[in-house]
Design an enzyme around this catalytic site. Structure first.
Site, mmCIF file in Angstrom:
data_model
loop_
_atom_site.group_PDB
_atom_site.id
_atom_site.type_symbol
_atom_site.label_atom_id
_atom_site.label_comp_id
_atom_site.label_asym_id
_atom_site.label_seq_id
_atom_site.Cartn_x
_atom_site.Cartn_y
_atom_site.Cartn_z
ATOM 1 N N GLU A 46 -65.160 -14.605 -68.281
ATOM 2 C CA GLU A 46 -66.331 -15.538 -68.671
ATOM 3 C C GLU A 46 -67.683 -14.923 -67.941
ATOM 4 O OE1 GLU A 46 -67.724 -19.811 -67.645
ATOM 5 O OE2 GLU A 46 -66.497 -18.912 -66.348
ATOM 6 N N ASN A 106 -72.470 -21.258 -73.277
ATOM 7 C CA ASN A 106 -71.656 -20.457 -72.593
ATOM 8 C C ASN A 106 -70.707 -20.126 -73.474
ATOM 9 O OD1 ASN A 106 -69.728 -19.097 -70.926
ATOM 10 N ND2 ASN A 106 -69.830 -20.681 -69.199
ATOM 11 N N LYS A 123 -68.126 -22.474 -75.167
ATOM 12 C CA LYS A 123 -67.465 -23.298 -74.096
ATOM 13 C C LYS A 123 -68.019 -24.901 -74.251
ATOM 14 C CE LYS A 123 -66.718 -23.708 -69.158
ATOM 15 N NZ LYS A 123 -67.014 -23.125 -67.861
ATOM 16 N N GLU A 142 -73.909 -25.776 -64.740
ATOM 17 C CA GLU A 142 -73.270 -25.524 -66.090
ATOM 18 C C GLU A 142 -74.096 -26.497 -66.861
ATOM 19 O OE1 GLU A 142 -69.897 -23.392 -67.377
ATOM 20 O OE2 GLU A 142 -69.238 -23.482 -65.317
ATOM 21 N N CYS A 168 -62.737 -20.819 -69.231
ATOM 22 C CA CYS A 168 -62.878 -21.427 -67.651
ATOM 23 C C CYS A 168 -62.056 -22.870 -67.705
ATOM 24 C CB CYS A 168 -64.288 -21.174 -66.975
ATOM 25 S SG CYS A 168 -64.075 -21.389 -65.291
ATOM 26 N N ASN A 193 -65.017 -17.836 -64.132
ATOM 27 C CA ASN A 193 -65.547 -17.558 -63.022
ATOM 28 C C ASN A 193 -65.191 -18.776 -62.194
ATOM 29 O OD1 ASN A 193 -68.566 -15.861 -63.779
ATOM 30 N ND2 ASN A 193 -66.600 -15.510 -64.675
#
Length: 306
Positions: A46, A106, A123, A142, A168, A193
């Site tokens: 990621e 993302n 994501k 995020e 993730c 991450n």
């Protein structure tokens, strides 16, 4: 292709001051190793091109946007695509995407072995928070910098294998895996991450965090009879530690390859996609065994209700 030699290309820390070009050089180094090991596909983490910038609180949108890519490939990443095409290796990696309409995601992409993008995922399960949180040891913003993905959990036929992507936090949600499983997925690629420390529970510890990550991936692979590759960006980024633990998992939920470091590291496995069929035709034969008349709550509500 029914048999793929897959490389999990873990990246070590990327500092705030590191250029995208320097990171791409490291990614190409791992790609060259993968070619020497006969790989057909290499999976990177990621947000592979930059440090994990959501740990910083930023109010200036222009500053935020410097961490995003406006096109893919672009000048910085074109050499990676070219090298992958030369080696005839498919690649998948994550990055922060800024669309022409000004939307922020993302994102992860997948290419075929000719270097052509054949799949994109954005994501969906964004962790963290929007505003600065004084109760946390460090920020995880995020939800401030990204929109939830709008492409769903789609799968892609890549040279005869049904592939899907997740990013993730998605790995922790069984819905992620099942939606792809219902499309017959044979390989799920996931970059992450993940901080080595829980900002809201320091007592959890690295060992438990690695266990929960691995549990999520092995359970998802087993319960959907699919191969899975989960790849970390690891190491200490500007004082903030990220955990490693990159793994390749077979359709029975067993780890067949695992990284040992928190730096740039490649591990590989030969993955026969036909091995997915036993699980898909027996215990996880969805057409025979699923009882959707009892699953309504899964899509009719979000929070807990009694």
């Amino acid at each position: 292709m029914r048999e793929w030699v897959i490389g999990a290309a873990q990246l070590g820390a990327i500092q705030k001051s590191d250029s995208r070009e320097s990171v791409v050089e490291r990614m190409m180094g791992l790609l060259d190793q993968a070619a020497e090991n006969g790989c057909d596909l290499v999976v990177y983490p990621e947000l592979a091109l930059t440090t994990f910038f959501p740990r910083w609180y930023m109010e200036d949108q222009a500053e935020v946007d410097t961490w995003f890519e406006r096109e893919m490939p672009n000048a910085a990443t074109q050499p990676l695509f070219d090298r992958a095409r030369e080696h005839q290796i498919a690649i998948s990696f994550g990055y922060a995407e800024l669309t022409p309409e000004g939307r922020h995601f993302n994102t992860s992409i997948l290419t075929n072995r000719q270097g052509e993008i054949v799949g994109k995922y954005r994501k969906i399960h964004l962790p963290g928070h929007v505003e600065f949180d004084t109760e946390r040891d460090f920020q995880h913003l995020e939800k401030r910098y990204f929109e939830p993905g709008d492409l769903g959990f789609e799968t892609f036929d890549n040279e005869g294998t049904i592939m899907g992507m997740a990013i993730c936090n998605d790995r922790r949600w069984p819905e992620t895996w099942r939606v792809m499983g219902l499309q017959g997925v044979e390989l799920v690629m996931l970059g992450y991450n993940t901080p080595s420390i829980n900002a809201q529970n320091r007592g959890e510890g690295l060992e438990k965090r690695l266990y929960h990550s691995e549990l999520s991936v092995t359970a998802g692979a087993y319960q959907n009879a699919t191969w899975a590759v989960a790849v970390a960006k690891a190491g200490v980024e500007d004082g903030f530690p990220l955990m490693g633990g990159s793994i390749i998992v077979d359709p029975d939920g067993f780890v067949v390859a695992r990284t040992e470091s928190e730096g740039d590291e490649l591990v590989t496995a030969t993955c026969d996609m036909d091995r997915c069929q036993f699980g898909k035709k027996t215990i996880f034969d969805f057409a025979r065994h699923r009882r959707i008349e009892h699953y309504g709550r899964i899509t009719s509500q979000t929070g807990v209700e009694r």
